[in-house]
Design a protein around this motif. Structure first.
Motif, short mmCIF file in Angstrom:
data_model
loop_
_atom_site.label_atom_id
_atom_site.label_comp_id
_atom_site.label_asym_id
_atom_site.label_seq_id
_atom_site.Cartn_x
_atom_site.Cartn_y
_atom_site.Cartn_z
N UNK A 1 0.79 -1.22 0.00
CA UNK A 1 0.00 0.00 0.00
C UNK A 1 0.83 1.27 0.00
N UNK A 2 0.14 2.42 0.03
CA UNK A 2 0.83 3.72 0.00
C UNK A 2 1.75 3.89 1.21
N UNK A 3 2.89 4.54 0.95
CA UNK A 3 3.82 4.95 2.01
C UNK A 3 4.43 3.78 2.78
N UNK A 4 4.33 2.58 2.27
CA UNK A 4 5.00 1.45 2.92
C UNK A 4 6.51 1.52 2.69
N UNK A 5 7.25 0.93 3.63
CA UNK A 5 8.70 0.82 3.47
C UNK A 5 9.10 -0.63 3.74
N UNK B 1 5.44 -12.36 0.86
CA UNK B 1 4.86 -13.45 0.08
C UNK B 1 3.77 -13.02 -0.88
N UNK B 2 3.35 -13.94 -1.71
CA UNK B 2 2.43 -13.63 -2.80
C UNK B 2 1.01 -13.32 -2.32
N UNK B 3 0.64 -13.79 -1.14
CA UNK B 3 -0.72 -13.55 -0.64
C UNK B 3 -0.75 -12.53 0.49
N UNK B 4 0.28 -11.70 0.56
CA UNK B 4 0.41 -10.72 1.63
C UNK B 4 -0.15 -9.37 1.17
N UNK B 5 -0.86 -8.70 2.09
CA UNK B 5 -1.32 -7.33 1.86
C UNK B 5 -0.78 -6.44 2.97
N UNK B 6 -0.06 -5.40 2.59
CA UNK B 6 0.44 -4.41 3.54
C UNK B 6 -0.37 -3.14 3.35
N UNK B 7 -1.05 -2.69 4.40
CA UNK B 7 -1.85 -1.47 4.32
C UNK B 7 -0.94 -0.24 4.36
N UNK B 8 -1.55 0.92 4.30
CA UNK B 8 -0.80 2.18 4.25
C UNK B 8 0.20 2.29 5.41
N UNK B 9 1.39 2.72 5.07
CA UNK B 9 2.37 3.08 6.09
C UNK B 9 3.00 1.94 6.85
N UNK B 10 2.82 0.70 6.42
CA UNK B 10 3.48 -0.43 7.09
C UNK B 10 4.99 -0.34 6.84
N UNK B 11 5.77 -0.62 7.87
CA UNK B 11 7.22 -0.61 7.76
C UNK B 11 7.75 -2.01 8.09
N UNK C 1 0.10 1.32 9.44
CA UNK C 1 1.04 1.87 10.39
C UNK C 1 1.76 0.87 11.27
N UNK C 2 1.57 -0.40 11.04
CA UNK C 2 2.27 -1.42 11.83
C UNK C 2 3.74 -1.46 11.42
N UNK C 3 4.62 -1.64 12.41
CA UNK C 3 6.06 -1.73 12.17
C UNK C 3 6.53 -3.12 12.58
N UNK C 4 7.24 -3.80 11.68
CA UNK C 4 7.76 -5.14 11.93
C UNK C 4 9.28 -5.08 11.90
N UNK D 1 -3.91 -6.09 12.97
CA UNK D 1 -4.51 -4.77 12.91
C UNK D 1 -3.51 -3.64 12.72
N UNK D 2 -3.96 -2.44 13.09
CA UNK D 2 -3.20 -1.21 12.83
C UNK D 2 -2.28 -0.84 13.99
N UNK D 3 -1.20 -0.20 13.64
CA UNK D 3 -0.29 0.47 14.58
C UNK D 3 0.33 -0.47 15.61
N UNK D 4 0.51 -1.72 15.23
CA UNK D 4 1.21 -2.65 16.11
C UNK D 4 2.71 -2.48 15.97
N UNK D 5 3.43 -2.79 17.04
CA UNK D 5 4.89 -2.84 17.01
C UNK D 5 5.29 -4.28 17.27
N UNK D 6 5.85 -4.90 16.25
CA UNK D 6 6.19 -6.31 16.28
C UNK D 6 7.71 -6.40 16.26
#
Length: 267
Positions: free
Chosen positions: A22-26, A34-44, A60-63, A88-93
């Motif tokens: 998604x937008x603004x991901x890093x 992987x091929x079936x993965x979806x990263x929402x906006x701003x995932x790092x 906004x989740x950071x891994x 979900x959103x804004x997790x720190x993993x």
């Protein structure tokens, strides 16, 4: 493959065909998506993170490095069926965390809520449901099919047995094995965890009214010292003056709800 133009993908990262970025991901160096993965906006994804399986990561989740998110369950009954992990959103993993997809026998989905902190080495097994603002301290492990409600803290090196429910606002001390359900706002500690009181510090931090805290303390005493079985005491508590508190009512509903396990009861 769908990669938003605003996403930043390091040249050494592997993003498989079919992934949605998604937008603004890093996506940092040496990551795998992987091929079936979806990263929402701003995932790092920091360097060396792996996100695989049928997995959705919220905004906004950071891994952190060396986390492995969305791999297959550690369950011998798993036979390769396509199951999911929804984070979900804004997790720190943090570093070395593992989260597995579900199993067909457990509903097929592992779910993690919003605003959680999963410290280094923590594990979330198949078909687990984790609420919002949950903290798993370093190397805490949640076994399959558990339900961890909102605002729970699980201390470092602690383990939660499969199928256990932990009610909202409870706290589990470090190096504790939890084998039975924990009431909302409960305090559990010890090598074989016992219900030693209420999470009063957590209640005060969340600004719970003094009258509700007083009602909770009286309710805990009634559960600890009343006559009859634990569930009988909970039924009487529902009809008591303390039962008018929504926090006490939450404990009563939890104790009288459906479960596959018994309860940790006050010592």
């Amino acid at each position: 493959m769908s990669i938003d133009a605003s996403a930043n993908i390091h040249p050494s990262a592997v993003v498989e065909d079919g992934a949605v970025i998604g937008p603004d991901c890093r996506v940092g160096p040496f990551c795998v998506v992987g091929e079936d993965v979806t990263l929402a906006r701003g995932v790092v994804l920091k360097s060396h993170a792996v996100v695989t399986g049928w997995t959705e990561i919220g905004e906004g989740t950071v891994i952190f490095p060396f986390a492995n998110i969305g791999d297959v369950p550690q369950d011998l009954k798993y036979a390769g069926e396509k199951t999911r992990l929804i984070v979900g959103a804004r997790n720190r993993i943090r570093e070395g965390v593992t989260m597995n997809t579900g199993t067909a026998g457990g509903g097929g989905v592992t779910r993690v809520g919003d605003d959680g902190l999963f410290m280094a080495g923590a594990h979330v097994a198949h078909d687990v449901r984790i609420g919002n603002r949950v903290i798993l301290v370093n190397n805490a492990s949640i076994a399959g099919h558990c339900v961890i409600d909102d605002d729970v803290i699980v201390g470092g090196l602690s383990g939660v047995h499969q199928w256990v429910r932990i009610g909202r606002g409870a706290i589990i001390g470090a190096v504790t094995m939890v084998t039975n359900d924990v009431i909302p706002y409960g305090l559990v500690q010890g090598p074989r965890g016992g219900l030693d009181g209420l999470n009063l510090v957590g209640l005060k931090r969340r600004g719970v009214d003094r009258a509700d805290i007083t009602a909770l303390r009286a309710a805990f005493q009634a559960l600890a010292q009343g006559e009859g079985a634990f569930q009988d005491r909970a039924r009487r508590l529902a009809e008591s003056e303390e039962g008018g508190s929504p926090y006490v009512r939450e404990i009563v509903d939890f104790v009288l709800g459906d479960t596959d396990r018994s309860y940790l009861t006050p010592g």
